[in-house]
Scaffold this motif. Structure first.
Motif, short mmCIF file in Angstrom:
data_model
loop_
_atom_site.label_atom_id
_atom_site.label_comp_id
_atom_site.label_asym_id
_atom_site.label_seq_id
_atom_site.Cartn_x
_atom_site.Cartn_y
_atom_site.Cartn_z
N MET A 69 -3.85 13.60 -3.00
CA MET A 69 -2.80 12.82 -2.35
C MET A 69 -1.42 13.40 -2.64
O MET A 69 -0.52 13.38 -1.80
N GLU A 113 0.61 5.20 1.16
CA GLU A 113 -0.17 6.11 2.00
C GLU A 113 0.41 7.51 1.96
O GLU A 113 1.61 7.70 1.82
N LYS A 145 0.83 -1.20 0.00
CA LYS A 145 0.00 0.00 0.00
C LYS A 145 0.86 1.25 0.00
O LYS A 145 1.96 1.27 0.56
N THR A 193 4.30 7.07 2.13
CA THR A 193 4.74 5.96 2.97
C THR A 193 4.35 4.66 2.29
O THR A 193 3.19 4.48 1.91
N LYS A 248 6.92 0.61 8.05
CA LYS A 248 6.56 1.74 7.21
C LYS A 248 7.83 2.32 6.61
O LYS A 248 8.77 2.64 7.32
N TYR A 255 -4.30 11.08 4.87
CA TYR A 255 -5.37 10.13 5.20
C TYR A 255 -5.69 9.21 4.03
O TYR A 255 -6.61 8.39 4.11
N ASP A 256 -4.96 9.33 2.94
CA ASP A 256 -5.23 8.53 1.74
C ASP A 256 -4.37 7.27 1.71
O ASP A 256 -3.21 7.28 2.14
N SER A 257 -4.95 6.21 1.19
CA SER A 257 -4.24 4.94 1.03
C SER A 257 -4.60 4.34 -0.32
O SER A 257 -5.79 4.23 -0.66
N LYS A 258 -3.59 3.98 -1.09
CA LYS A 258 -3.81 3.41 -2.42
C LYS A 258 -3.22 2.02 -2.50
O LYS A 258 -2.17 1.74 -1.90
N GLU A 259 -3.88 1.15 -3.25
CA GLU A 259 -3.41 -0.22 -3.41
C GLU A 259 -2.53 -0.35 -4.65
O GLU A 259 -2.67 0.39 -5.61
#
Length: 248
Positions: free
Chosen positions: A218, A172, A170, A225, A240, A175-179
């Motif tokens: 983002m 990050e 992932k 991270t 991380k 507050y955003d998280s992408k796969e």
């Protein structure tokens, strides 16, 4: 955010000029393993070696183990890393859990990060079929949406031949998280279920590029991270890796 740069990069970004990406989508998921018994064993071991552990040198901001098990079947115990690291640091993660119950560990090192805002460079035509329409990527790689492509170059090292799932990695920021959507490993005979994996050869540096789609919001963050999650263990003690944002 107005797009003003075509390509921004940090580290060994020159290596990204020859990307050949294949599917690494969330549909492939990542392996899940119940680590309850392993964690209990690790806690007992840590209690018996508390004084030694207190004197051990730390790597990054924190170097506490979260998973342990036999790595090559010779009785040796390997502990996965947690805490915070940076580009160039080697981080040990649980890379695979075999059908025979063996834990296999792999070292992950981030070498570079590049943000492609206008056009994805080096993506072969075959890979375009895996990109969802919402990301607005045309056949020549031009990005027509507000998304950008973040390419992260990593190295993987293991003492045994193994497969590592990259779909669980992932990215990050804030507050955003992408796969992870893509990795540069060749797809296995057009088998979509295997395209989220990469084969790691023992004793050598295996270089792979993984890709994420990040929206403009983002990209406003000062740093990204990377969470290298190959096997989901049911806790949050994953390492991380702070990789920065080359366009800020």
């Amino acid at each position: 955010m107005k797009k003003i740069k075509r390509l921004a990069a940090v580290g060994l970004a020159a290596a990204l000029g020859v990307l050949t990406l294949s599917g690494c989508g969330s549909a492939n998921g990542y392996r899940v393993v119940d680590m309850t018994s392993a964690n209990d064993s690790a806690e007992n071991e840590e209690a018996g070696n508390a004084s030694a552990g207190n004197n051990a040198g730390e790597k990054g901001e924190e170097a506490a183990g979260s998973e342990s098990g036999s790595d090559t079947g010779d009785g040796a115990t390997v502990t996965a890393d947690s805490g915070t690291y940076g580009i160039g640091d080697k981080v040990t993660i649980l890379g695979n859990f075999t059908d025979t119950g063996e834990y296999q560990y792999v070292e992950v090192q981030v070498n570079s990060v590049a943000v492609m805002q206008d056009k994805i460079e080096g993506l072969n035509e075959e890979a375009f079929q895996y990109i969802p329409d919402k990301f607005g990527v045309s056949e020549d790689g031009t990005i027509t949406s507000e998304y950008s492509f973040v390419a992260v170059g990593i190295s993987l090292h293991s003492d045994v031949d193994m497969e590592v799932g990259l779909a669980g990695f992932k990215l990050e920021a804030g507050y955003d998280s992408k796969e992870c959507f893509y990795n540069s490993s060749p797809a296995e005979s057009n088998n979509a279920k295997r395209s989220g994996y990469t084969k790691v050869s023992a004793g050598v540096e295996n270089q792979v590029t993984i890709g994420f789609f990040a929206d403009d919001n983002m990209l406003k963050n000062d740093e990204f991270t990377l969470l290298p999650i190959a096997v989901y263990t049911g806790d949050d003690s994953y390492p991380k890796i702070i990789i920065g944002n080359p366009i800020t």
